[in-house]
Design a protein around this motif. Sequence first.
Motif, PDB file in Angstrom:
ATOM      1  N   ILE A 108       0.842  -1.205   0.000  1.00 48.59           N
ATOM      2  CA  ILE A 108       0.000   0.000   0.000  1.00 48.59           C
ATOM      3  C   ILE A 108       0.871   1.246   0.000  1.00 48.59           C
ATOM      4  N   ALA A 109       1.961   1.198   0.733  1.00 48.64           N
ATOM      5  CA  ALA A 109       2.817   2.377   0.867  1.00 48.64           C
ATOM      6  C   ALA A 109       3.650   2.649  -0.378  1.00 48.64           C
ATOM      7  N   ALA A 110       4.051   1.583  -1.107  1.00 48.78           N
ATOM      8  CA  ALA A 110       5.090   1.818  -2.104  1.00 48.78           C
ATOM      9  C   ALA A 110       4.875   1.192  -3.471  1.00 48.78           C
ATOM     10  N   SER A 111       3.980   0.246  -3.621  1.00 52.71           N
ATOM     11  CA  SER A 111       3.918  -0.466  -4.903  1.00 52.71           C
ATOM     12  C   SER A 111       3.449   0.446  -6.033  1.00 52.71           C
ATOM     13  N   PRO A 112       4.232   0.549  -7.113  1.00 53.53           N
ATOM     14  CA  PRO A 112       3.799   1.350  -8.260  1.00 53.53           C
ATOM     15  C   PRO A 112       2.694   0.670  -9.070  1.00 53.53           C
ATOM     16  N   LEU A 113       2.417  -0.588  -8.752  1.00 52.89           N
ATOM     17  CA  LEU A 113       1.414  -1.340  -9.498  1.00 52.89           C
ATOM     18  C   LEU A 113       0.022  -1.227  -8.884  1.00 52.89           C
ATOM     19  N   LEU A 114      -0.078  -0.627  -7.725  1.00 58.79           N
ATOM     20  CA  LEU A 114      -1.367  -0.514  -7.046  1.00 58.79           C
ATOM     21  C   LEU A 114      -2.108   0.695  -7.607  1.00 58.79           C
ATOM     22  N   GLN A 115      -3.140   0.441  -8.376  1.00 58.35           N
ATOM     23  CA  GLN A 115      -3.879   1.502  -9.051  1.00 58.35           C
ATOM     24  C   GLN A 115      -5.026   2.015  -8.186  1.00 58.35           C
ATOM     25  N   ASP A 116      -5.635   3.108  -8.636  1.00 53.11           N
ATOM     26  CA  ASP A 116      -6.705   3.742  -7.853  1.00 53.11           C
ATOM     27  C   ASP A 116      -7.854   2.791  -7.570  1.00 53.11           C
ATOM     28  N   ALA A 117      -8.239   1.969  -8.557  1.00 51.33           N
ATOM     29  CA  ALA A 117      -9.359   1.047  -8.359  1.00 51.33           C
ATOM     30  C   ALA A 117      -9.070   0.092  -7.210  1.00 51.33           C
ATOM     31  N   ALA A 118      -7.821  -0.383  -7.131  1.00 47.76           N
ATOM     32  CA  ALA A 118      -7.450  -1.285  -6.033  1.00 47.76           C
ATOM     33  C   ALA A 118      -7.433  -0.543  -4.705  1.00 47.76           C
ATOM     34  N   LEU A 119      -6.962   0.708  -4.703  1.00 41.64           N
ATOM     35  CA  LEU A 119      -6.935   1.483  -3.463  1.00 41.64           C
ATOM     36  C   LEU A 119      -8.348   1.773  -2.975  1.00 41.64           C
ATOM     37  N   LEU A 120      -9.250   2.059  -3.885  1.00 44.71           N
ATOM     38  CA  LEU A 120     -10.649   2.294  -3.491  1.00 44.71           C
ATOM     39  C   LEU A 120     -11.254   1.028  -2.909  1.00 44.71           C
ATOM     40  N   ARG A 121     -10.891  -0.124  -3.464  1.00 41.80           N
ATOM     41  CA  ARG A 121     -11.382  -1.388  -2.911  1.00 41.80           C
ATOM     42  C   ARG A 121     -10.838  -1.606  -1.492  1.00 41.80           C
ATOM     43  N   VAL A 122      -9.579  -1.253  -1.286  1.00 45.57           N
ATOM     44  CA  VAL A 122      -8.999  -1.364   0.062  1.00 45.57           C
ATOM     45  C   VAL A 122      -9.781  -0.490   1.041  1.00 45.57           C
ATOM     46  N   LEU A 123     -10.124   0.727   0.637  1.00 48.60           N
ATOM     47  CA  LEU A 123     -10.875   1.628   1.520  1.00 48.60           C
ATOM     48  C   LEU A 123     -12.230   1.041   1.909  1.00 48.60           C
ATOM     49  N   VAL A 124     -12.855   0.343   0.983  1.00 50.50           N
ATOM     50  CA  VAL A 124     -14.210  -0.156   1.215  1.00 50.50           C
ATOM     51  C   VAL A 124     -14.225  -1.481   1.965  1.00 50.50           C
ATOM     52  N   GLU A 125     -13.250  -2.351   1.693  1.00 49.95           N
ATOM     53  CA  GLU A 125     -13.351  -3.738   2.153  1.00 49.95           C
ATOM     54  C   GLU A 125     -12.485  -4.083   3.354  1.00 49.95           C
ATOM     55  N   THR A 126     -11.617  -3.179   3.781  1.00 52.40           N
ATOM     56  CA  THR A 126     -10.670  -3.562   4.824  1.00 52.40           C
ATOM     57  C   THR A 126     -10.852  -2.710   6.083  1.00 52.40           C
ATOM     58  N   THR A 127      -9.833  -2.716   6.924  1.00 55.33           N
ATOM     59  CA  THR A 127      -9.927  -2.119   8.252  1.00 55.33           C
ATOM     60  C   THR A 127      -9.542  -0.643   8.251  1.00 55.33           C
ATOM     61  N   LEU A 128      -9.763  -0.004   9.395  1.00 59.09           N
ATOM     62  CA  LEU A 128      -9.360   1.386   9.556  1.00 59.09           C
ATOM     63  C   LEU A 128      -7.851   1.537   9.392  1.00 59.09           C
ATOM     64  N   GLU A 129      -7.077   0.549   9.846  1.00 56.81           N
ATOM     65  CA  GLU A 129      -5.625   0.614   9.691  1.00 56.81           C
ATOM     66  C   GLU A 129      -5.225   0.637   8.219  1.00 56.81           C
TER      67      GLU A 129
END
Length: 378
Positions: A108-129
Amino acid sequence: MSAVVQLRTSTQVRGDRAPAPDLIDLARSKTPDDRQRLLMGVIALCEAAPPATALAPALSEIFLTLAAQAEREIRQQLSERLAGVDWAPPALINMLALDEIEIAAPVIAASPLLQDAALLRVLVETTLEHQIAVARRPHLSGGVVDAILDRAEPIAMTALASNRTADISETAMNRLVEHSRRIAGLRAPLTRHPRLSETLAQELYQWVGQALRQSIGERFRIDDRLLNAAVQDAAASASRNAAWRSLPITGRKTEDRERQEMERRLVDKLQSAGQLRPGILIRALREQRLGLFEQALGQLGGFTPAQVRAAIHAPTAEPLYLACTAVGVDKAVFPSLLVELRKLTTGLPADGGWTATPMNSSSAARAFRQMMEKPATV
């Protein structure tokens, strides 16, 4: 078998020094230990000779299959080793980002392959951390910033406010400043944020403590009158919700000019003799001499009568706290002074509290004058 063939071809074409036969033997094994050894061996192979393009589908399949079966410690190592590479399978990076936070954090902090769609999924499906980790990600896009603000988690927004590289638009900054009205943790990072505009700084000024007000003033070099306008707007809003009360007649009669003059002469005499000290403020209140208190406070601080009376009339005790700090009243003594004053004024200043921010007398005097430049008429 196709994956094994791809692995053999990959190692032969690249001339890699990794033990390809050993990896092929591991690929044929179905034991958990051998599969984990295979996973780490393939990673070492790619690290030694990073692929020029995305991994072939067969090799990507090996990564995904082995990672899904790997123990927690192996997945964590995998996340750490793949966090900064651009050749890893995006599907694997996305999978790791949804894992436990200790595993997800590096990608999450550094991967250049993590795109916005994946980050939005992380916001919705995972924890506050996970949300906090996303908010801290360098060079976060405006779309993800807006998604964090839409969720309005205080801790995640505070992490976002501390992210200097995030693409925070003027509208997003406005939303953060507005949230800071109720979320105190946002105020300090917003005060230091490079995208804080002068207009938003004046708005933020209304509800931060004295130390941050001073920081805003020093950073923007705004004319005191502009900062005061924000304070006056806040005071006007407070007065609409809880009307400022007039001083009661008890303890002071406005028509008693002679008594006022006597108190003024006493204060002047003490000043001339070098005996005018902060202790006279408590003494005056305990003797129920409100006029003497006002005269002494004004003389000690160089404040006008209108400024002193405005502080007493205020909907919060903060202006009076600043005035007393400016003349040398210890912050530990101020609560007692306030109790005595309210006995003579049926509760003025009103119930609003004050921020006991450590500051020297000159800073307190400056902050007080900023608040009282346009004192309320009484």
